[in-house]
Design an enzyme around this catalytic site. Structure first.
Site, PDB file in Angstrom:
ATOM      1  N   ARG A  56      10.146  -1.845  49.202  1.00  0.00           N
ATOM      2  CA  ARG A  56       9.926  -0.431  48.871  1.00  0.00           C
ATOM      3  C   ARG A  56      10.278   0.533  50.000  1.00  0.00           C
ATOM      4  O   ARG A  56      10.973   1.525  49.788  1.00  0.00           O
ATOM      5  CB  ARG A  56       8.445  -0.183  48.510  1.00  0.00           C
ATOM      6  CG  ARG A  56       8.074  -0.533  47.099  1.00  0.00           C
ATOM      7  CD  ARG A  56       6.650  -1.057  47.074  1.00  0.00           C
ATOM      8  NE  ARG A  56       6.652  -2.344  47.717  1.00  0.00           N
ATOM      9  CZ  ARG A  56       6.926  -3.482  47.076  1.00  0.00           C
ATOM     10  NH1 ARG A  56       7.106  -3.471  45.780  1.00  0.00           N
ATOM     11  NH2 ARG A  56       6.973  -4.633  47.720  1.00  0.00           N
ATOM     12  N   THR A  57       9.753   0.269  51.203  1.00  0.00           N
ATOM     13  CA  THR A  57       9.905   1.258  52.272  1.00  0.00           C
ATOM     14  C   THR A  57      11.378   1.398  52.638  1.00  0.00           C
ATOM     15  O   THR A  57      11.905   2.513  52.735  1.00  0.00           O
ATOM     16  CB  THR A  57       9.061   0.843  53.504  1.00  0.00           C
ATOM     17  OG1 THR A  57       7.754   0.501  53.046  1.00  0.00           O
ATOM     18  CG2 THR A  57       8.981   1.952  54.521  1.00  0.00           C
ATOM     19  N   LYS A  85      18.153 -11.390  71.356  1.00  0.00           N
ATOM     20  CA  LYS A  85      18.704 -11.851  72.648  1.00  0.00           C
ATOM     21  C   LYS A  85      17.881 -11.328  73.809  1.00  0.00           C
ATOM     22  O   LYS A  85      18.214 -11.542  74.957  1.00  0.00           O
ATOM     23  CB  LYS A  85      20.151 -11.364  72.777  1.00  0.00           C
ATOM     24  CG  LYS A  85      21.092 -11.963  71.756  1.00  0.00           C
ATOM     25  CD  LYS A  85      22.522 -11.526  71.981  1.00  0.00           C
ATOM     26  CE  LYS A  85      22.954 -10.484  71.002  1.00  0.00           C
ATOM     27  NZ  LYS A  85      24.283  -9.953  71.226  1.00  0.00           N
ATOM     28  N   ARG A 106      10.787  -0.603  61.074  1.00  0.00           N
ATOM     29  CA  ARG A 106       9.630  -1.495  60.853  1.00  0.00           C
ATOM     30  C   ARG A 106       9.755  -2.649  61.845  1.00  0.00           C
ATOM     31  O   ARG A 106      10.840  -3.203  62.014  1.00  0.00           O
ATOM     32  CB  ARG A 106       9.613  -2.033  59.431  1.00  0.00           C
ATOM     33  CG  ARG A 106       8.526  -3.097  59.246  1.00  0.00           C
ATOM     34  CD  ARG A 106       8.312  -3.465  57.811  1.00  0.00           C
ATOM     35  NE  ARG A 106       7.725  -2.352  57.075  1.00  0.00           N
ATOM     36  CZ  ARG A 106       7.357  -2.425  55.795  1.00  0.00           C
ATOM     37  NH1 ARG A 106       7.524  -3.551  55.116  1.00  0.00           N
ATOM     38  NH2 ARG A 106       6.836  -1.380  55.198  1.00  0.00           N
ATOM     39  N   HIS A 134       1.184   2.744  59.067  1.00  0.00           N
ATOM     40  CA  HIS A 134       2.292   2.900  58.107  1.00  0.00           C
ATOM     41  C   HIS A 134       2.161   4.334  57.569  1.00  0.00           C
ATOM     42  O   HIS A 134       1.737   4.545  56.430  1.00  0.00           O
ATOM     43  CB  HIS A 134       2.139   1.849  57.004  1.00  0.00           C
ATOM     44  CG  HIS A 134       3.343   1.658  56.126  1.00  0.00           C
ATOM     45  ND1 HIS A 134       4.437   2.494  56.143  1.00  0.00           N
ATOM     46  CD2 HIS A 134       3.608   0.705  55.191  1.00  0.00           C
ATOM     47  CE1 HIS A 134       5.327   2.077  55.254  1.00  0.00           C
ATOM     48  NE2 HIS A 134       4.851   0.986  54.669  1.00  0.00           N
TER      49      HIS A 134
HETATM   50  N1   CP Z   1       4.330  -0.720  50.616  1.00  0.00           N
HETATM   51  C1   CP Z   1       5.222  -1.324  51.425  1.00  0.00           C
HETATM   52  O1   CP Z   1       5.272  -1.087  52.661  1.00  0.00           O
HETATM   53  O2   CP Z   1       6.075  -2.158  50.759  1.00  0.00           O
HETATM   54  P1   CP Z   1       7.280  -2.950  51.422  1.00  0.00           P
HETATM   55  O3   CP Z   1       6.693  -3.943  52.402  1.00  0.00           O
HETATM   56  O4   CP Z   1       8.024  -3.590  50.296  1.00  0.00           O
HETATM   57  O5   CP Z   1       8.131  -1.941  52.168  1.00  0.00           O
END
Ligand code: CP
Length: 305
Positions: A56-57, A85, A106, A134
């Site tokens: 999603r993100t 590395k 991420r 998040h």
């Molecule tokens: N909600 C969320 O962060 O989903 P993903 O891990 O699929 O990005």
């Protein structure tokens, strides 16, 4: 009102005015999304760096940039980047900032987003740092709550599951702390309770919360925010197996209830599929709201909104 910061790493940096402005711009972006596309970010490039799995993100950041007329560079998996590395996050930011105008990252380590933001010369957005934060998920959660219930002040919110490692509930708790008369029901096994950093924040702000380990304690709240037990954060896999399905929400538990059920997704069994067709279920729509919210953040951090 422009945002007065260059990078978004945590919901703790947001004021209520910032948050409401982001939601207002997101509502405008929803109109662009309905029409298809705009040229607002034509010529701008997003670097989408996902060193931990995401559906999603990552995809909603990327479609957000494409729908605003910009372009996207993607790096996926630490093993395919020079971090593998031994390159530092700081050097990575220095380099990526020469290729892109804005970065979403991420990373599995808590605190990696702060390191990256400190080193980045272009706007940086935390797309999840291990069990830390998040913030863009919390903003889309708030957008969903506001669009489903027409308000945020005065709501009773139940959070259920892995409150220890689930970064989405940490970010969302800080954001809801900006609103009036919020009350939390925090439901988890004792091994996965909300971290002290979050409960001490609630104590400081005098936000009431109750701790429970039975899901029925939350079924009369306005919102139930379910979470997945975060397998990837457990050193002892047998402990994960023992806790993973402590809570399974089913349609029969929701009979006669008005409560809205949210989840950041992915789910791995904690919401039965028989809930999906109930009016209570808002989690798929919630995930869709990631697009206008991330369109708003990209445009605002690039000073184009
Ligand atoms: N909600 C969320 O962060 O989903 P993903 O891990 O699929 O990005």
């Amino acid at each position: 009102m422009p945002l007065l910061f260059q990078h978004l790493t945590s919901t703790k940096q947001l004021s209520r005015a910032d948050t409401e402005e982001i939601l207002r711009v997101a509502a405008d972006m929803e109109k662009i999304r309905t029409k298809g596309k705009s040229d607002l970010l034509k010529g701008k490039v997003l670097a989408s760096l996902f060193y931990e799995p995401s559906t999603r993100t990552r995809l909603s950041f990327e479609t957000a940039m494409l729908r605003l007329g910009g372009d996207v560079l993607t790096a996926e998996g630490i093993q395919f980047s020079s971090l593998y590395k031994g390159e530092t996050i700081e050097d990575t930011m220095e380099m990526v900032g020469q290729y892109a105008d804005i970065i979403a990252m991420r990373h599995p380590e808590q605190g990696s987003a702060d390191k990256a933001a400190a080193a980045s010369k272009v706007p940086f957005i935390n797309a999840g740092d291990g069990p830390g934060q998040h913030p863009t998920q919390a903003l889309l959660d708030l957008y969903t709550i506001n669009s489903e219930l027409g308000k945020v002040d005065g709501l009773n919110i139940a959070m259920v599951g892995d409150l220890r490692y689930g970064r989405t509930v940490h970010s969302l708790s800080y954001l809801l702390g900006l609103y009036k008369n919020i009350c939390f029901t925090l439901i988890s096994p004792k091994e996965l309770t909300m971290p002290e950093k979050v409960t001490s924040f609630l104590d400081e702000k005098k936000i009431p919360y109750e701790l429970h380990d039975d899901i029925s304690a939350g079924l009369d709240c306005d919102i139930m925010y379910m979470t997945r037990v975060q397998q990837e954060r457990f050193a002892d896999k047998s402990e994960y197996e023992r806790l993973k399905l402590k809570y399974v929400l089913t349609a029969s538990q929701l009979k006669g209830k008005k409560i809205k059920i949210m989840h950041p997704l992915p789910r791995v069994g904690e919401i039965s599929t028989d809930v999906d067709s109930l009016p209570n279920a808002v989690y798929f729509h919630q995930a869709g709201n990631g697009v206008p919210v991330r369109m708003a953040l990209l445009a605002m951090l690039l000073k184009k909104a």
